[in-house]
Design an enzyme around this catalytic site. Structure first.
Site, PDB file in Angstrom:
ATOM      1  N   HIS A 111      28.218  66.926  92.427  1.00 50.27           N
ATOM      2  CA  HIS A 111      29.068  66.378  93.478  1.00 50.27           C
ATOM      3  C   HIS A 111      30.628  66.526  93.087  1.00 50.27           C
ATOM      4  O   HIS A 111      31.538  65.958  93.518  1.00 50.27           O
ATOM      5  CB  HIS A 111      28.647  64.760  93.442  1.00 50.27           C
ATOM      6  CG  HIS A 111      27.527  64.655  94.130  1.00 50.27           C
ATOM      7  ND1 HIS A 111      26.651  63.254  94.179  1.00 50.27           N
ATOM      8  CD2 HIS A 111      26.524  65.349  94.879  1.00 50.27           C
ATOM      9  CE1 HIS A 111      25.789  63.580  94.842  1.00 50.27           C
ATOM     10  NE2 HIS A 111      25.461  64.750  95.252  1.00 50.27           N
ATOM     11  N   SER A 135      19.591  56.201  92.060  1.00 44.26           N
ATOM     12  CA  SER A 135      18.980  55.614  93.095  1.00 44.26           C
ATOM     13  C   SER A 135      17.858  56.210  93.609  1.00 44.26           C
ATOM     14  O   SER A 135      16.868  55.945  94.428  1.00 44.26           O
ATOM     15  CB  SER A 135      19.848  54.919  94.141  1.00 44.26           C
ATOM     16  OG  SER A 135      20.305  56.147  94.992  1.00 44.26           O
ATOM     17  N   GLY A 190      19.916  56.011  85.807  1.00 44.96           N
ATOM     18  CA  GLY A 190      21.012  55.379  86.900  1.00 44.96           C
ATOM     19  C   GLY A 190      21.202  56.130  87.917  1.00 44.96           C
ATOM     20  O   GLY A 190      22.138  56.342  88.557  1.00 44.96           O
ATOM     21  N   ASP A 233      33.291  61.342  87.154  1.00 43.54           N
ATOM     22  CA  ASP A 233      33.980  60.785  86.214  1.00 43.54           C
ATOM     23  C   ASP A 233      34.439  61.414  85.057  1.00 43.54           C
ATOM     24  O   ASP A 233      35.033  60.958  84.204  1.00 43.54           O
ATOM     25  CB  ASP A 233      33.481  59.132  85.987  1.00 43.54           C
ATOM     26  CG  ASP A 233      31.919  59.188  85.450  1.00 43.54           C
ATOM     27  OD1 ASP A 233      31.717  60.347  84.583  1.00 43.54           O
ATOM     28  OD2 ASP A 233      31.452  58.284  85.759  1.00 43.54           O
ATOM     29  N   GLN A 272      25.570  63.446  89.131  1.00 47.58           N
ATOM     30  CA  GLN A 272      26.170  63.274  90.435  1.00 47.58           C
ATOM     31  C   GLN A 272      27.388  62.314  90.332  1.00 47.58           C
ATOM     32  O   GLN A 272      27.943  62.458  91.154  1.00 47.58           O
ATOM     33  CB  GLN A 272      25.185  62.424  91.081  1.00 47.58           C
ATOM     34  CG  GLN A 272      23.647  62.698  91.442  1.00 47.58           C
ATOM     35  CD  GLN A 272      23.019  61.864  92.050  1.00 47.58           C
ATOM     36  OE1 GLN A 272      23.145  61.398  93.339  1.00 47.58           O
ATOM     37  NE2 GLN A 272      22.165  60.842  91.144  1.00 47.58           N
ATOM     38  N   ASN A 273      27.896  62.219  89.135  1.00 46.20           N
ATOM     39  CA  ASN A 273      29.038  61.422  88.921  1.00 46.20           C
ATOM     40  C   ASN A 273      30.297  62.392  88.783  1.00 46.20           C
ATOM     41  O   ASN A 273      30.130  63.765  88.549  1.00 46.20           O
ATOM     42  CB  ASN A 273      28.738  60.650  87.439  1.00 46.20           C
ATOM     43  CG  ASN A 273      27.911  59.502  87.589  1.00 46.20           C
ATOM     44  OD1 ASN A 273      27.451  59.158  88.637  1.00 46.20           O
ATOM     45  ND2 ASN A 273      27.541  59.081  86.588  1.00 46.20           N
ATOM     46  N   ALA A 295      21.214  51.638  80.954  1.00 48.35           N
ATOM     47  CA  ALA A 295      21.416  52.822  80.309  1.00 48.35           C
ATOM     48  C   ALA A 295      21.854  52.705  78.779  1.00 48.35           C
ATOM     49  O   ALA A 295      21.559  53.285  77.964  1.00 48.35           O
ATOM     50  CB  ALA A 295      22.297  53.703  81.103  1.00 48.35           C
TER      51      ALA A 295
HETATM   52  P1  NAD Z   1      23.192  56.172  92.648  1.00 42.71           P
HETATM   53  O1  NAD Z   1      22.566  56.732  93.826  1.00 42.71           O
HETATM   54  O2  NAD Z   1      23.624  57.029  91.474  1.00 42.71           O
HETATM   55  O3  NAD Z   1      22.608  54.986  92.036  1.00 42.71           O
HETATM   56  C1  NAD Z   1      22.783  53.927  91.255  1.00 42.71           C
HETATM   57  C2  NAD Z   1      21.536  53.444  90.465  1.00 42.71           C
HETATM   58  O4  NAD Z   1      21.934  53.051  89.073  1.00 42.71           O
HETATM   59  C3  NAD Z   1      20.618  52.452  91.030  1.00 42.71           C
HETATM   60  O5  NAD Z   1      19.403  52.877  90.986  1.00 42.71           O
HETATM   61  C4  NAD Z   1      20.747  50.986  89.987  1.00 42.71           C
HETATM   62  O6  NAD Z   1      19.704  50.484  89.929  1.00 42.71           O
HETATM   63  C5  NAD Z   1      20.979  52.076  88.758  1.00 42.71           C
HETATM   64  N1  NAD Z   1      21.851  51.093  87.771  1.00 42.71           N
HETATM   65  C6  NAD Z   1      22.717  50.156  88.006  1.00 42.71           C
HETATM   66  N2  NAD Z   1      23.181  49.837  86.855  1.00 42.71           N
HETATM   67  C7  NAD Z   1      22.584  50.436  85.834  1.00 42.71           C
HETATM   68  C8  NAD Z   1      22.805  50.516  84.557  1.00 42.71           C
HETATM   69  N3  NAD Z   1      23.453  49.646  83.618  1.00 42.71           N
HETATM   70  N4  NAD Z   1      21.792  51.310  83.860  1.00 42.71           N
HETATM   71  C9  NAD Z   1      21.061  52.216  84.352  1.00 42.71           C
HETATM   72  N5  NAD Z   1      20.958  52.149  85.612  1.00 42.71           N
HETATM   73  C10 NAD Z   1      22.009  51.512  86.374  1.00 42.71           C
HETATM   74  O7  NAD Z   1      24.430  55.377  93.218  1.00 42.71           O
HETATM   75  P2  NAD Z   1      25.452  55.026  94.184  1.00 42.71           P
HETATM   76  O8  NAD Z   1      26.238  53.988  93.540  1.00 42.71           O
HETATM   77  O9  NAD Z   1      24.793  54.671  95.309  1.00 42.71           O
HETATM   78  O10 NAD Z   1      26.134  56.234  94.306  1.00 42.71           O
HETATM   79  C11 NAD Z   1      26.347  57.215  95.299  1.00 42.71           C
HETATM   80  C12 NAD Z   1      27.000  58.646  94.831  1.00 42.71           C
HETATM   81  O11 NAD Z   1      28.241  58.171  94.447  1.00 42.71           O
HETATM   82  C13 NAD Z   1      26.126  59.395  93.713  1.00 42.71           C
HETATM   83  O12 NAD Z   1      26.325  60.692  93.924  1.00 42.71           O
HETATM   84  C14 NAD Z   1      26.940  58.905  92.544  1.00 42.71           C
HETATM   85  O13 NAD Z   1      26.952  59.706  91.386  1.00 42.71           O
HETATM   86  C15 NAD Z   1      28.459  58.652  93.111  1.00 42.71           C
HETATM   87  N6  NAD Z   1      29.028  57.497  92.269  1.00 42.71           N
HETATM   88  C16 NAD Z   1      29.704  58.213  91.234  1.00 42.71           C
HETATM   89  C17 NAD Z   1      30.390  57.206  90.149  1.00 42.71           C
HETATM   90  C18 NAD Z   1      31.107  57.683  88.941  1.00 42.71           C
HETATM   91  O14 NAD Z   1      31.432  58.863  89.049  1.00 42.71           O
HETATM   92  N7  NAD Z   1      30.787  56.970  88.072  1.00 42.71           N
HETATM   93  C19 NAD Z   1      30.386  55.875  90.536  1.00 42.71           C
HETATM   94  C20 NAD Z   1      29.723  55.527  91.896  1.00 42.71           C
HETATM   95  C21 NAD Z   1      29.030  56.587  92.825  1.00 42.71           C
END
Ligand code: NAD
Length: 276
Positions: free
Chosen positions: A121, A214, A212, A106, A103-104, A252
């Protein structure tokens, strides 16, 4: 055999593993998740910042606030490197079939060396026309140039034209029409080809490893159910309780390398990463 070893046994005996990742996997690369207490949605309400219409309205009426939002998204991704979890997933391809569904936005799985990555996404590093036609890729160095242009723009009065100059590599109007990053915002359809291939991978894998996520983001969150219904074992790595056959509690960057090492033995070589 304890639960962790049992989970690793599933990974070892699987011919096809789907690794399904969300914001949590990149937290230890310095990219914050959106939903936690200090997350992006606390500072930038989704009604204003999570739809294209909301973003256009904010850019027009509050260009500085718009640029602050873009900067908050861009800056950590521009500086990020793959962490041990991304690298262990890429390295596991030497041992079994791995399909990454993320879903990321990045690009860190590709930077770690994963070869099959479905970005349901979209990607901040891919520029498309408004109708979704591919235009070009950005590197992380390009993102850093955009953030430094924004830093300069913040020092003066930030009008919409100044904002558009600072962001011209990311959004604007060129010879082929308007362009923007290939991102799926609230209410948008998923990237169709990536989603179709992800559903198909979920239905045919033996083991579905969720890292990781939600489980609150739909329809992405239906993938584990697809995998389960087709007979796969569901593993979840997350510090917070997650519904799965095996919930492997923890971060993770610690748990994922440990899982693959337990499954396939030591020697999960640190493959570094490029600048994508
Ligand atoms: P999400 O729905 O992807 O949930 C985040 C999850 O990560 C939670 O369950 C949390 O408990 C868990 N988590 C937190 N720290 C962790 C770690 N160190 N190791 C493992 N798990 C961990 O998150 P969101 O932030 O609500 O994102 C919503 C949408 O936005 C998603 O599609 C997400 O992929 C996107 N998003 C992408 C990025 C990115 O590209 N890096 C960053 C933020 C959000």
């Amino acid at each position: 055999m304890d639960r962790f070893d049992e989970a690793a046994d599933w990974v070892r005996s699987s011919r096809e593993v789907v690794v399904f990742t969300g914001a949590g996997i990149s937290a230890e690369s310095g990219i914050p998740t959106f939903r936690d207490d200090s997350g992006l949605w606390q500072r930038f309400p989704p009604e204003q910042f999570a739809t294209w219409a909301g973003l256009v309205r904010t850019a027009t009426l509050q260009p500085r606030r718009f640029c602050e939002f873009v900067y908050s998204v861009l800056e950590p991704i521009a500086a990020a490197r793959p962490n041990p979890a991304h690298r262990a997933i890429a390295e596991a391809e030497r041992h079994t079939g791995i399909t990454v569904v993320t879903q990321n936005i990045d690009g860190l799985h590709q930077a770690a060396g994963s070869t099959t990555v479905h970005e349901i996404h979209g990607s901040l590093l891919e520029i498309v026309t408004v109708s979704g036609r591919f235009r070009r890729l950005l590197s992380r160095a390009d993102l850093r140039e955009i953030t430094s242009s924004l830093e300069k723009a913040f020092r003066g009065i930030l009008t919409l034209p100044r904002a558009l100059v600072a962001l011209r590599r990311l959004i604007g109007i060129g010879s082929g029409g308007a362009y923007r990053p290939n991102l799926v915002l609230f209410g948008d359809a998923l990237v169709q080809s990536a989603w179709t291939q992800s559903v198909s991978a979920a239905r045919t894998c033996d083991c579905f490893l969720q890292v990781g996520c939600s489980g609150l983001v739909l329809p992405a969150a239906t993938l584990p159910q697809e995998a389960k219904a087709a007979g796969a074992c569901i593993l979840a790595v997350d510090p917070n309780p997650t519904e799965a056959d095996f919930w492997l509690q923890g971060r993770a960057a610690e748990v994922v390398p440990m899982l693959f090492e337990t499954a396939f033995g030591k020697g999960q070589v640190d493959s570094g990463g490029d600048d994508r």
